[in-house]
Structures are given as C-alpha cells and as structure tokens.
Design a protein around this motif. Structure first.
Motif, mmCIF file in Angstrom:
data_model
loop_
_atom_site.group_PDB
_atom_site.id
_atom_site.type_symbol
_atom_site.label_atom_id
_atom_site.label_comp_id
_atom_site.label_asym_id
_atom_site.label_seq_id
_atom_site.Cartn_x
_atom_site.Cartn_y
_atom_site.Cartn_z
ATOM 1 N N HIS A 133 9.843 11.178 11.914
ATOM 2 C CA HIS A 133 10.536 9.923 11.624
ATOM 3 C C HIS A 133 9.617 8.885 10.986
ATOM 4 O O HIS A 133 10.096 7.981 10.299
ATOM 5 C CB HIS A 133 11.215 9.383 12.873
ATOM 6 N N THR A 134 8.304 9.010 11.167
ATOM 7 C CA THR A 134 7.392 8.055 10.525
ATOM 8 C C THR A 134 7.334 8.266 9.019
ATOM 9 O O THR A 134 6.872 7.380 8.296
ATOM 10 C CB THR A 134 5.960 8.132 11.098
ATOM 11 N N THR A 135 7.795 9.414 8.532
ATOM 12 C CA THR A 135 7.776 9.636 7.078
ATOM 13 C C THR A 135 8.727 8.696 6.360
ATOM 14 O O THR A 135 8.634 8.547 5.148
ATOM 15 C CB THR A 135 8.127 11.096 6.715
ATOM 16 N N PHE A 178 0.841 -1.207 0.000
ATOM 17 C CA PHE A 178 0.000 0.000 0.000
ATOM 18 C C PHE A 178 0.870 1.248 0.000
ATOM 19 O O PHE A 178 0.559 2.243 -0.660
ATOM 20 C CB PHE A 178 -0.934 0.026 1.212
ATOM 21 N N GLY A 179 1.969 1.211 0.758
ATOM 22 C CA GLY A 179 2.871 2.356 0.814
ATOM 23 C C GLY A 179 3.547 2.641 -0.518
ATOM 24 O O GLY A 179 3.813 3.783 -0.862
ATOM 25 N N ASP A 200 6.806 2.625 5.900
ATOM 26 C CA ASP A 200 5.707 2.275 5.008
ATOM 27 C C ASP A 200 4.410 2.944 5.443
ATOM 28 O O ASP A 200 3.609 3.344 4.611
ATOM 29 C CB ASP A 200 5.508 0.752 4.976
ATOM 30 N N HIS A 201 4.217 3.076 6.757
ATOM 31 C CA HIS A 201 2.997 3.732 7.243
ATOM 32 C C HIS A 201 2.934 5.189 6.809
ATOM 33 O O HIS A 201 1.870 5.706 6.480
ATOM 34 C CB HIS A 201 2.888 3.630 8.773
ATOM 35 N N GLY A 202 4.076 5.855 6.804
ATOM 36 C CA GLY A 202 4.112 7.242 6.343
ATOM 37 C C GLY A 202 3.713 7.353 4.880
ATOM 38 O O GLY A 202 2.909 8.214 4.497
#
Length: 198
Positions: A96-98, A31-32, A101-103
């Motif tokens: 840092h989440t960027t 998805f990312g 994959d979630h970012g």
C-alpha cells in the motif's frame, strides 16, 4: 545571498512545527514526482506556501530535508515491520505504500541513484528482523534473510516499479487502491505459503 539567514519576525510568529510539516509534505510530493536531483527547493517552498529560506533554516538545505524525510519514513516503516506482526501482513502494508509519495520517492532513489545515502542502517536492521523471524520458525532456515528481504521488497513494490507490466498482465490500473488491495492479498497468500513450509 546567505541561504542560512534567520527567519524574519513575521516568519518566527508562524508555528514552526506546522511549517516543518508543510515542508516535509511538500518535499515528499516533489521528490516523489521528480527525484532528488530534479527537485528544486523553490518548488518545495512554493508547494508548502512558505519562504524558501525556511528550508535552510529548519533543515540545512535540500539534502537535510531529504534526510529528514528518510528518517521519518524509516520510523514509520520500522513500526510496520514489527516482528509482532506476521510477515505476510507486513508485506501487505508495504504494498500500500507504493501509492504514496514515499513509495515514489523510494523508487526514484533506486532508479536514479542520485539521492543522499540514507537507508543502510535501516535496511540492515530489517535484515536483522528477518533473522529473528527465521530463528522463531516463521521462515525456512535455508533462505538467506537479506536476499529474501530484497525479493520481498521487490515484490511489494511491483505495482509501482512495474506499473505498465502489471497493467498489461492484469488489465487493471496498478495505481489504484483496489489493485493494491487485491495484489496485497495475493502476496500475503504467497508469503503465508512460504511460512507454512518451515
């Protein structure tokens, strides 16, 4: 062909929690990389190394898998955004989440607008958290907590959503951990200045 068939005896012998975790990890990556609409369950299953029917068995299909990922992310993000942590540190964590994959999944969701709605309750809770911070004197009283949250989310995600622009401005690669750390430090200072004005 019934997409919701029961797994075979050999599939049931596998560790269901491990299989679910593999599927969630593979789904986050797919998805990312491609967004919701372009991601195929066949590709998720292949990346996870499991039978495609297990996606339907464990999650009810692609949408259920996506929603499970969102729920997992919301739990992690809610912990990161705890009012026990200074807002500046919370924003730095989100920078840092960027790199994850979630970012990228979150960015695709916003840019394409084709994924199932999953964030409204989570985001409203985050606005409530901003109100609590405001009531505690951490934020100026004249700022709208929802719009401030939006602005801070946009700022935290800039290394991902404005990657080329960030690279041109700084001459650095925004996709590296070193850039994320440097940018998070600067954003932390900015938010602390905002908090100091209360």
């Amino acid at each position: 062909m019934d997409q919701r068939r029961s797994p075979s005896a050999s599939e049931r012998k596998r560790d269901p929690e491990r299989t679910r975790a593999l599927l969630l990890e593979a789904a986050a990556a797919e998805f990312g990389a491609k967004g919701y609409a372009a991601t195929r369950t066949t590709d998720i299953a292949a990346r996870a190394g499991v039978n495609k029917q297990l996606i339907s068995y464990y999650f009810g299909g692609k949408e259920g898998l996506y929603k499970e990922l969102a729920t997992s992310w919301h739990s992690s993000a809610a912990e990161m955004a705890s009012t026990e942590e200074p807002l500046a540190d919370v924003i730095a964590s989100f920078v840092h989440t960027t790199l994850t994959d979630h970012g990228r999944l979150w960015a695709w969701s916003n840019l394409a607008g084709d994924s199932p709605p999953t964030d409204e309750a989570f985001l409203r809770a985050q606005v409530d958290q901003m109100r609590l911070r405001q009531a505690a004197g951490e934020l100026p009283a004249d700022l709208d907590p929802g719009l401030l949250l939006l602005a801070l989310m946009a700022a935290a995600s800039a290394p991902l959503t404005l990657r080329h622009t960030a690279g041109q401005i700084t001459g650095e690669d925004p996709a590296t951990p070193e850039f994320a750390t440097k940018y998070a430090e600067q954003l932390t200072l900015l938010v602390r200045h905002l908090s100091d004005r209360t």
